[in-house]
Design a protein around this motif. Structure first.
Motif, PDB file in Angstrom:
ATOM      1  N   TYR A 692       0.825  -1.208   0.000  1.00 45.28           N
ATOM      2  CA  TYR A 692       0.000   0.000   0.000  1.00 45.28           C
ATOM      3  C   TYR A 692       0.865   1.266   0.000  1.00 45.28           C
ATOM      4  CZ  TYR A 692      -3.221   3.665   1.294  1.00 45.28           C
ATOM      5  OH  TYR A 692      -3.930   4.835   1.292  1.00 45.28           O
ATOM      6  N   ASP A 693       1.924   1.263   0.771  1.00 46.34           N
ATOM      7  CA  ASP A 693       2.800   2.440   0.820  1.00 46.34           C
ATOM      8  C   ASP A 693       3.364   2.742  -0.568  1.00 46.34           C
ATOM      9  OD1 ASP A 693       2.328   2.660   3.508  1.00 46.34           O
ATOM     10  OD2 ASP A 693       4.236   1.758   4.128  1.00 46.34           O
ATOM     11  N   ARG A 694       3.670   1.692  -1.303  1.00 44.60           N
ATOM     12  CA  ARG A 694       4.194   1.877  -2.665  1.00 44.60           C
ATOM     13  C   ARG A 694       3.127   2.491  -3.569  1.00 44.60           C
ATOM     14  NH1 ARG A 694       6.146  -3.566  -4.262  1.00 44.60           N
ATOM     15  NH2 ARG A 694       7.850  -3.126  -2.817  1.00 44.60           N
ATOM     16  N   LEU A 695       1.882   2.035  -3.416  1.00 45.63           N
ATOM     17  CA  LEU A 695       0.783   2.576  -4.217  1.00 45.63           C
ATOM     18  C   LEU A 695       0.500   4.025  -3.828  1.00 45.63           C
ATOM     19  CD1 LEU A 695      -1.465   1.968  -6.317  1.00 45.63           C
ATOM     20  CD2 LEU A 695      -2.903   1.252  -4.395  1.00 45.63           C
ATOM     21  N   ALA A 696       0.484   4.308  -2.536  1.00 52.33           N
ATOM     22  CA  ALA A 696       0.226   5.664  -2.068  1.00 52.33           C
ATOM     23  C   ALA A 696       1.320   6.623  -2.535  1.00 52.33           C
ATOM     24  CB  ALA A 696       0.125   5.683  -0.541  1.00 52.33           C
ATOM     25  N   ALA A 697       2.556   6.141  -2.568  1.00 54.35           N
ATOM     26  CA  ALA A 697       3.655   6.981  -3.061  1.00 54.35           C
ATOM     27  C   ALA A 697       3.453   7.308  -4.538  1.00 54.35           C
ATOM     28  CB  ALA A 697       4.994   6.275  -2.852  1.00 54.35           C
ATOM     29  N   GLY A 698       2.910   6.358  -5.288  1.00 54.95           N
ATOM     30  CA  GLY A 698       2.612   6.609  -6.698  1.00 54.95           C
ATOM     31  C   GLY A 698       1.552   7.677  -6.864  1.00 54.95           C
ATOM     32  N   LEU A 699       0.506   7.621  -6.034  1.00 48.37           N
ATOM     33  CA  LEU A 699      -0.518   8.668  -6.077  1.00 48.37           C
ATOM     34  C   LEU A 699       0.101  10.030  -5.766  1.00 48.37           C
ATOM     35  CD1 LEU A 699      -3.442   9.730  -6.165  1.00 48.37           C
ATOM     36  CD2 LEU A 699      -3.630   9.117  -3.745  1.00 48.37           C
ATOM     37  N   GLU A 700       0.968  10.088  -4.760  1.00 49.43           N
ATOM     38  CA  GLU A 700       1.587  11.362  -4.398  1.00 49.43           C
ATOM     39  C   GLU A 700       2.393  11.945  -5.560  1.00 49.43           C
ATOM     40  OE1 GLU A 700       1.062  13.221  -1.720  1.00 49.43           O
ATOM     41  OE2 GLU A 700      -0.387  11.672  -1.136  1.00 49.43           O
ATOM     42  N   ARG A 701       3.073  11.087  -6.310  1.00 50.31           N
ATOM     43  CA  ARG A 701       3.836  11.592  -7.461  1.00 50.31           C
ATOM     44  C   ARG A 701       2.917  12.271  -8.471  1.00 50.31           C
ATOM     45  NH1 ARG A 701       6.750   6.765  -6.694  1.00 50.31           N
ATOM     46  NH2 ARG A 701       5.564   5.661  -8.303  1.00 50.31           N
ATOM     47  N   TYR A 702       1.768  11.656  -8.731  1.00 50.16           N
ATOM     48  CA  TYR A 702       0.837  12.239  -9.699  1.00 50.16           C
ATOM     49  C   TYR A 702       0.168  13.500  -9.145  1.00 50.16           C
ATOM     50  CZ  TYR A 702       1.221   8.720 -13.316  1.00 50.16           C
ATOM     51  OH  TYR A 702       1.700   7.941 -14.341  1.00 50.16           O
TER      52      TYR A 702
END
Length: 750
Positions: A692-702
């Motif tokens: 989940y942390d990896r997915l949330a980090a992806g959202l933050e980049r966008y």
């Protein structure tokens, strides 16, 4: 000896170790089976030497137990081991290993016994049996990583044996091979197209053993690498031939070319060829390109067309020149267009390939085009969407996802894709230049003369950006206020360009919509948790991927901040980054080996230890800074550092380094202890948190990219219009007046 020259030795050693370990694993099973049937140990071991018991029989001198303790004449012993291994498996390994020479002299040197012994000791650290891998294809993935590493090191020559994996992935997704098909690459290099075709079939939960792989490669060394690549990926029956494809195609049946369901290739760009002695010239039904002038590209394409069955599809990388050059190449294009076999042309970004800046595209040909594309060609101009790199650029997962979706759904997207009729192409004299049909040039930057002279932001420019402002429900008075009927101006609170970012980041609309995206992502994840917890029972990765992607779009796109392609980018980046974790979960379950060290150290015990480590490192840095100050240039010539003080400080630094090392050792021990003692439920929870942390980090980049786009709009207006031409002229005149005054004071001028 550089890395690109050393690759053959590493590949040879890896292959030798893997086959030996597989052999020993199987040999133990055979011995155990005979012992259970009443044979003595000696009898069982003798019976276990039957080559028919093994996929690859490893003779005694090629077994790792013999190799690991070599001390003298090592190069010769390794050569004999490879020779024996090939001799005992002629059907599968003929020509693959004998060319590897550990005694070879390159320049004036060759590998010494000491270096070869160190080389062997390195490979002796890790056993390579199936049971040692987190997922079955782990070694194959490692081999692909090495191929890419050596391609990077080889520079321009890397393109001779390796096509970037993201380009291959795009082509495989466009072709979508299925079990039961025959897949062919006539210029296969190290085999990436074929391996990824196999992986794609596995992702869909289909049986990749029911996929027939065929390839041909002209370079003998590269052919050998490809053969080893296939075997290390568990593909022992791939039909890979070594010969020039244009001159002598090897895959024939009854004197005619074999036909395939899918053909994928990246043939060498801009080569010459010769018709003299050419076999099967009937392949080239649309004509022959010039033999000189480096124009063999469409000859490769025609060979692939001739290799398709009645419902076959192909995708091949081509240089852009084949789309618009005249002469014989134009006539070949005309024939293909009039026969209506070209389904799509995809323009690729610049500098994707090793050692060439030639613009490239993917030519997609379909013998059985869908009715909606009859008499039409789909043009996709994807050359502006990519990730930048130092030596070469790369396709990002979101770029691949967008191109694949547009192709399969035959979507027309402004400045990206368009379906063009054959009649329009004929009217353009069969010129297939992509920009002629899909021009993705950016709109010219508007400039308002009055605003440049007197300041203010034109309302027309603000209106043109309404879609961006609407994404954030941004109040127009946040940064701009009314000036007159035609112009706006920056609010008084914005006194410097740097203020723009601060105001936007603090705006309630911006903060609110980003918080809503995070909330929806967290809610989506909670809904998916039951499926993820049961993930190890899933066999169809592709179906799971499609399900998760569609549901994430449903959750995030309605907010209006990110479009469907951007949300897809969040997911596919996460999927690619997590693929090995997911494969390990599916293969071995929720095991602690999947957890990153940082995740394990996120536990309470780990947090306390990291705090101690940070404190110890801070203390060390402080002492080293104190030492640097004492040893620095003295302010007074008579000032000499106190040697006793220096000596004492050095002792304190040495002691502190030992203290840091001790805590680091504790950290390593704690990580190993946690890996072996954490209960399964806690391990599963940590893995899910890691994912989940990896997915949330992806959202933050966008979210950051979207916010930066908003900031850039206002900063652009500030740069263009905040300082007017009249103000610049006034500053110039004032500066001139000051200069004239200085000159008058010095006695110059009237």
């Amino acid at each position: 000896m550089d890395a690109s020259e050393f690759k053959v030795y590493i590949f040879g050693m890896l292959f030798l170790r893997r086959l030996s370990d597989q052999f020993e694993e199987r040999r133990e099973e055979v011995v155990r089976s005979w012992r259970e049937r009443g044979k003595s140990k000696a009898e069982a071991e003798e019976l276990a030497e039957d080559p028919d018991e093994y996929t690859f029989y490893v003779p005694q001198r090629a077994r790792w137990s013999e190799i690991k303790d070599l001390k003298t004449d090592i190069g010769n012993s390794l050569n004999k081991a490879l020779y024996a291994l090939e001799e005992d498996n002629p059907d599968k390994l003929e020509g693959v290993l004998k060319h590897i020479n550990y005694n070879a002299t390159i320049g004036r040197t060759r590998l010494s016994d000491a270096k070869l012994q160190a080389f062997i000791h390195h490979f002796n650290k890790y056993r390579l049996r199936n049971e040692d891998f987190e997922f079955p294809d782990m070694l194959g993935a490692a081999y692909e990583y090495l191929i890419k590493f050596f391609a990077d090191s080889a520079g321009k020559k890397g393109g001779e044996f390796y096509t970037p994996a993201n380009v291959v992935r795009l082509m495989v997704l466009l072709m979508a091979p299925q079990e039961g098909m025959r897949v062919y690459d006539p210029t296969c290099g190290s085999g990436g197209m074929l391996i990824q075709s196999k992986s794609y079939v596995e992702e869909q939960g289909q049986d990749a053993r029911n996929l027939s792989l065929f390839g041909q490669e002209s370079n003998g060394g590269t052919w050998s690498i490809c053969k080893m690549n296939m075997i290390l990926h568990g593909v022992n029956d791939a039909d890979i031939r070594n010969e020039d494809t244009i001159a002598r195609p090897q895959h024939t049946d009854g004197g005619e070319l074999m036909h395939f369901d899918r053909v994928l290739a990246n043939p060498p760009f801009s080569q010459n060829y010769t018709r003299a002695g050419m076999e099967h010239p009937e392949r080239f039904v649309y004509g022959f390109a010039p033999e000189s002038g480096k124009k063999a590209d469409l000859m490769f394409a025609q060979h692939m067309v001739a290799s398709l069955n009645a419902r076959g599809k192909m995708a091949t990388v081509m240089p852009h020149g084949v789309l618009f050059r005249g002469g014989a190449e134009k006539e070949i294009r005309r024939g293909m267009v009039e026969d209506d076999i070209i389904e799509a042309i995809v323009g690729l970004p610049p500098a994707l390939f090793y050692g060439t800046g030639i613009p490239a595209c993917i030519l997609v040909i379909n013998r059985d085009k869908p009715p909606e594309l009859a008499g039409k060609i789909l043009f996709i101009n994807a050359d502006a969407e990519y990730g930048e790199g130092k030596a070469q650029n790369h396709l990002r997962p979101e770029d691949i996802e967008k191109t694949t979706r547009v192709y399969h759904h035959r979507e027309e997207v402004p400045k990206y894709s368009r379906i063009v009729s054959v009649e329009e192409i004929a009217a353009q004299d069969y010129n297939l230049n992509i920009r002629r049909y899909v021009d993705n040039s950016p709109e010219p930057e508007p400039h308002d003369v009055r605003a440049h002279l007197f300041g203010g932001v034109p309302r027309s420019e603000a209106a043109a950006k309404a879609a961006v402002f609407d994404r954030y429900a941004l109040d127009g008075t946040v940064l701009l206020r009314e000036r007159d009927d035609t112009y706006l101006e920056f609010v008084p609170e914005v006194t410097a360009k740097e203020d723009i970012r601060k105001v936007i980041e603090a705006d309630s609309g911006v903060v609110g919509v980003e918080a809503e995206m995070r909330r929806r992502l967290a809610a989506w994840w909670e809904e998916r948790l039951p499926r993820l917890k049961a993930f190890s029972e899933s066999n169809n990765l592709f179906a799971l991927r499609q399900e998760f992607l569609a549901s994430l779009k449903d959750a995030l796109v309605p907010v209006g901040l990110l479009d469907a392609y951007q949300v897809a980018g969040i997911f596919v980046n996460w999927w690619v980054d997590s693929q090995y974790d997911l494969k390990a979960i599916r293969s071995t379950g929720w095991t602690s080996s999947i957890l990153a060290d940082d995740t394990l150290l996120g536990t309470s015990d780990g947090a306390a230890l990291l705090a101690r480590l940070d404190a110890a490192e801070d203390r060390l840095r402080s002492l080293e800074a104190e030492m640097a100050e004492l040893q620095g240039e003295p302010e007074d010539e008579d000032e000499v550092p106190d040697t006793a003080e220096l000596k004492a400080l050095k002792h304190r630094i040495t002691a502190q380094k030992k203290a840091v090392k001790a805590v680091e050792e504790e950290r390593g021990a704690l990580i190993e202890r946690l890996r072996t003692t954490l209960p399964e439920d806690e391990v599963r929870g940590l893995i899910l948190s890691q994912l989940y942390d990896r997915l949330a980090a992806g959202l933050e980049r966008y979210l950051t990219q979207s916010r930066q786009e908003l900031v850039a709009i206002y900063e652009n207006w500030w740069d263009k219009y905040r300082v007017t031409a009249r103000e610049i002229e006034a500053e110039r005149d004032a500066a001139k007046e000051r200069l004239d005054g200085y000159l008058r004071e010095l006695g110059y001028g009237a």
